[in-house]
Design a protein around this motif. Sequence first.
Motif, mmCIF file in Angstrom:
data_model
loop_
_atom_site.group_PDB
_atom_site.id
_atom_site.type_symbol
_atom_site.label_atom_id
_atom_site.label_comp_id
_atom_site.label_asym_id
_atom_site.label_seq_id
_atom_site.Cartn_x
_atom_site.Cartn_y
_atom_site.Cartn_z
ATOM 1 N N GLY A 1 -3.578 -3.522 4.631
ATOM 2 C CA GLY A 1 -4.547 -2.824 3.792
ATOM 3 C C GLY A 1 -5.916 -2.698 4.433
ATOM 4 N N HIS B 1 -1.497 -0.781 7.939
ATOM 5 C CA HIS B 1 -0.767 -0.401 6.736
ATOM 6 C C HIS B 1 -0.285 -1.623 5.974
ATOM 7 N N GLU B 2 0.194 -2.606 6.714
ATOM 8 C CA GLU B 2 0.701 -3.817 6.082
ATOM 9 C C GLU B 2 -0.441 -4.643 5.483
ATOM 10 N N GLU C 1 -9.132 -0.417 -8.892
ATOM 11 C CA GLU C 1 -9.818 -0.163 -7.630
ATOM 12 C C GLU C 1 -11.184 -0.840 -7.612
ATOM 13 N N ALA D 1 0.845 -1.199 0.000
ATOM 14 C CA ALA D 1 0.000 0.000 0.000
ATOM 15 C C ALA D 1 0.876 1.243 0.000
ATOM 16 N N ASP D 2 0.284 2.369 -0.300
ATOM 17 C CA ASP D 2 1.026 3.620 -0.333
ATOM 18 C C ASP D 2 1.544 3.938 1.070
ATOM 19 N N HIS E 1 -8.295 -0.722 7.805
ATOM 20 C CA HIS E 1 -8.285 0.512 8.593
ATOM 21 C C HIS E 1 -7.750 0.216 9.997
ATOM 22 N N ARG F 1 -0.117 -11.314 5.671
ATOM 23 C CA ARG F 1 -0.343 -10.740 4.351
ATOM 24 C C ARG F 1 -0.013 -11.755 3.254
ATOM 25 N N VAL G 1 -2.928 -6.305 -4.624
ATOM 26 C CA VAL G 1 -2.655 -5.355 -3.537
ATOM 27 C C VAL G 1 -3.724 -5.504 -2.462
ATOM 28 N N LEU G 2 -3.340 -5.157 -1.227
ATOM 29 C CA LEU G 2 -4.292 -5.135 -0.124
ATOM 30 C C LEU G 2 -4.634 -3.679 0.144
ATOM 31 N N ARG G 3 -5.910 -3.374 0.037
ATOM 32 C CA ARG G 3 -6.305 -1.972 0.182
ATOM 33 C C ARG G 3 -7.770 -1.875 0.574
ATOM 34 N N ASN G 4 -8.063 -0.973 1.452
ATOM 35 C CA ASN G 4 -9.460 -0.745 1.849
ATOM 36 C C ASN G 4 -10.191 -2.022 2.252
#
Lengths: 788, 274, 152
Positions: A497, A494-495, A571, A4-5, A499, A540, A559-562
């Motif tokens: 993805g 963060h790792e 997305e 993730a960013d 909240h 992860r 990617v892991l996100r949201n």
Amino acid sequence: MAIADPAAVTMNLPRRDARDKLLGRTRFTVDRKLPRMLHAAILRSEAASARIVKIDVTRAKQMPGVRAIALAEDAPGMHGIGIADHPLFASDVIRFYGEQIAAVAADTYEQAQAALRAIEVELEPLPAVLTMAEALAPGARLIHPGWKNYEVLFEGGARGGNVAWEATVIRGDIDAAFARDDVVVVESCFRVGRQNHVSLEPRAVIATYEDGRYHIETSTQVPWTVRNQTAKLLGVPASQVHVTVPPVGGAFGQKFDCTLEPYAAILARKAGLPVRLVYSRQEEMLTCLCRENAEIKMRSAVTREGDIVGREAVVLMDCGAYGGEQIFLTTMTAHTLMGNYKLGSVKAATRAVYTNTAPNGAFRACNGVYNTFALERHTDEICEAIGMDPLEFRRRNVLGDGDLGATGQVFEGDVLGPMLDRMAAMREKSPPKKDLADDRLYGRATVVGTWFVFVGPSAATINLNADGSATLITAGVEIGQGTMVQALPQIVAHELGIHPDDVIVRNADTDAAGFDLGVGGGRTTVSVGAASKAAAAVVRQKILETASELLQTRPEGLVLRNGRVELAGVEGSGMTIAKVVQRAHQVTGPVVGSGSFTNPGVAAMPGCAAGHFIDAIDIPVFNVHDCEVAVDPETGHVEILSYKVVQDVGRALNPRAIHGQIQGGVTQGIGYALHEEHTIGEDGCIRQNSLETYRVPLALDTLAIEIDLYEGAPSIGPLGVKGAGEVPVMNPPAAIACAVANATACRIQQTPLTPPRVLGYLLGREPAVELPHIADNWWDNVLMKRPS
Amino acid sequence: MADSVADATAALTDDGCVPLAGGTWIMRASIRGEAQSRRYVGIGRIPELNTIDVKDGEIRLGACVTHARLVESFAGLAQWNGLAAAAGAAANPAVREMATVGGNLSTQDFFAADLPPALLSLDAAVELVRPGGTERLSVGRYLDVRRTLEPGALMTSIVLPRRPMRTGHARLPLRKAGDYPVAIVSMAAVLSSDGRVDVIRIAVGSVEPAAGRWTELEEKLLGRPLDPDTAHEMAEATADTFTGRDSVEAPGWYRVKVLPALVRRATQAVLSSR
Amino acid sequence: MPTSLMINGERRTSNRDPMTPLIDVLRDEFLLTGAKSVCREGVCGACTVHLDGRLAVSCLVPIGTVEGKDVRTVESLAMAGELSPLQQVMEQHDVVQCGMCFPGILMTLTSFFQAQPNAGRDEIKAALVGNICRCTGYERLVDAAVTLTKRS
């Protein structure tokens, strides 16, 4: 790559524990109660030094409500740091005023206290050794005549007589440096008093004995230390001790050791009922593990151009009746008093000295605080002697990339220099506050400081739940610093993805979490954070592997996100992490990962340091502080007109929280610089027994600190972080003392700078600190033998 | 809890029974290492002890009027500037809501009390109900005899004479506020139209175990124009009449040494109290 | 002798000795552990409550003196289930650290703002002189409180 960013990790995450704390609902250890819980109280010595002739508990046992009494025979073990010199109860001799003689558990606290008064104790007074000068005098009475027989837990320190531990560092040819004909030799002496943590929640514990094991619920920073030390003292296997930690109401290092837990544990076993032991405020004042009083003599050989070609020092640290944390802290002189600046050669000895006084301990940045006060005042005395501007001298000499530290470690990166530039920019931006001084004396100073992150072992486990949340299990403790409710969930989230609010952080529990050195030394974000990050990386990877099958895509393309596993760049594609976990339940089982961390080890120069627990510091942390003061020449009151901080944080995950740590830490430092001190009476008892006589800063005694966070210095911490909570306290005494010296033209050698002391300086009635018990010839001060 | 003065004095005739007003001193007995008395009689609810009575020539304060009520009643009135400052800066806001005027005057081991010097400078008196009847004593006299009052005696009120005085109170805590002052100077003066001192009372607190008047300084200032620097100079010349008490907070010399500075501040307060 | 009083709007009766400090009755007898027992000498403010609408340090109040009086503790500030405006700004500004001092600070400032809703920063700081906070260094919680006065 499925990362993730990293920018998203920086945020001002609200504290999840704030609301209940504001509602008065948070249950600290002092707020807890169990059915049939007993109340314990401790019988303490009212002499500083004595032989115990008799202890008779016959009458006390028959007092109403009494359920159990504990004495030395119940705790055969000894504990300590470096050396096991400390019994749980005094048995044959008393070594300090307030030493524990017996503990009683009764139905009520009042009954327990009444029973204490019924214990018959006969003491034969012995002469007390109350100061380090007395302890080191030829023929001084030994506080531990049997010191040679103590178990040594860490090899390497020189010991003997009333010297509990001696650490030395020698680098380069210092005799040659002082013999040069182009140097000015500047000598300084300093003395500082004791500082009490004044955690609003006192030390407190509830112990039970169930199914053959001790359960200790306690207000501590170090659950694993409590587990292991309790077992050692009680002489039982460590696996029989289970420690859990509710929210802790302030600690600041005071709770970095096992202290009252074993008393409650013994009483709980003997009574077969839960036992609550909470120290009264008076017990906290009289037996707090304070920042120790200390004496420092240091000497530097400096060229007219401002090069420090040689520096030698002797530091005496009063460990009180038992060694404790001071044994370890002898190590830190090399990295603080002998830190900050490039030194051509170094010779330093630090001695933890036994006295018949209450034992001292760890307190936020520990001896770094007074060593920095001494170093920075010494630096200003050098500048005066060679006629150089103090800022120019510092800019010229601070450690930079590739420079050698005292023990020969090579420092990485230019940090302090650019931080001094940032401070110069801050000073430029805000006009001096000299007009606020009116007709008082005005002074200003900018000082630097070096501390470290105490790394070492930590463990973490993460269960990724079928609802997409993660449960983080560590032995980390929330003491108010915010790491457990902010940085750790941020790092894990963060790792993974997700909240941070979806990261559940389990309270410390030694039955659930792996070993951990504890919360302190700025290490939680770094060590527990690194272990958590490693655990999250394992989780992860498992998610990616399972998702890869489900989505028919190679893991590298995900990617892991949201809260989702997505195809990189698309997305909303893929599926929720929850779905992936549910799938994993069927094919590989629940998703769990563990990680661990310890100190990576930075090299020192071989043969430089002796008796050190850490030869080099893994993660240095730097400070630059600036302050303006006004001194009332008629009353000696010091008012701080402005205070600025540039702090090296590596990377700020939660800038708002770090500002909170700096505001609070600097205020504690202001307390130490101006108000707070424990002194010891002729009877060996600490004289300030309450918050009326021990003065901590109140709202009117501090000011809004101007803050600049310096990011980008090298750090091995996760995401480049450094611990930010410990160091803010380190520089205020140095900054304030240097500013007061500049304002008054007095040679400031002591803290705190209370109004009577400052007026004493101004009137010339404050005696100079000369420390005749520290010999001019360095070798006459040390146990180590001079190499022939 | 007594409902009337008669109830209270009846209970107090039992030797060892102690009146309890705001509680802020008595409740800390154990921290001072003192045993609590066996019996207390609560006097905080007696209506008569909670009234403030403004008459032509004097003001009568019930002994249980709190510091906070004093401030509410007297703030902004020039003549009571010093008293309001003393009551308004003592201890902290919550304690000021609880601690009473009578308690502050009667707590003999509380050396740093703000009100005794303030009331001394105002020529205040106290009214005692004693077994033989009611009696009025000057505050100075009361401070002398308060240790030796017979069982059954109870201070009921403090009486403040109303005079065209200008007053000031200067206290020196070691922090900005919130701790007990290590020295206090209270001043009240009547100035003639040309600014000369017609009448002056200066009292010092916290420096010695009991508050007292600084008569040497009063004499020196009498008839001169009141001005902070002169007052400071005169104070320096006569401060050696005090023997400062040593305590864990501050050495005795310090308490004496800061007196001239406090005299200057008190003088400034007097001059600005209009 | 039992003492009957109102606590957070409920009638309660304490059976403790009349010289027992109110703080011990609140915490040990009625299990209202929001107020903290820290210094027991009236200087830290962690046990601050409202007594008949006025500030009191409950460590110095003998229970025997409060018969029939009205006591409000920190637990009463959000009685309707919603944080009070003061609690809200403290939460929003992320000023809480260990949290031990906040029950007292909230009671002190709640009472202070009732009397002086438009107080300035210096007055707010002066009002806090009886509340020790060892974590925060005060300023950020004062910043939060200041926004409340501006709002009003």
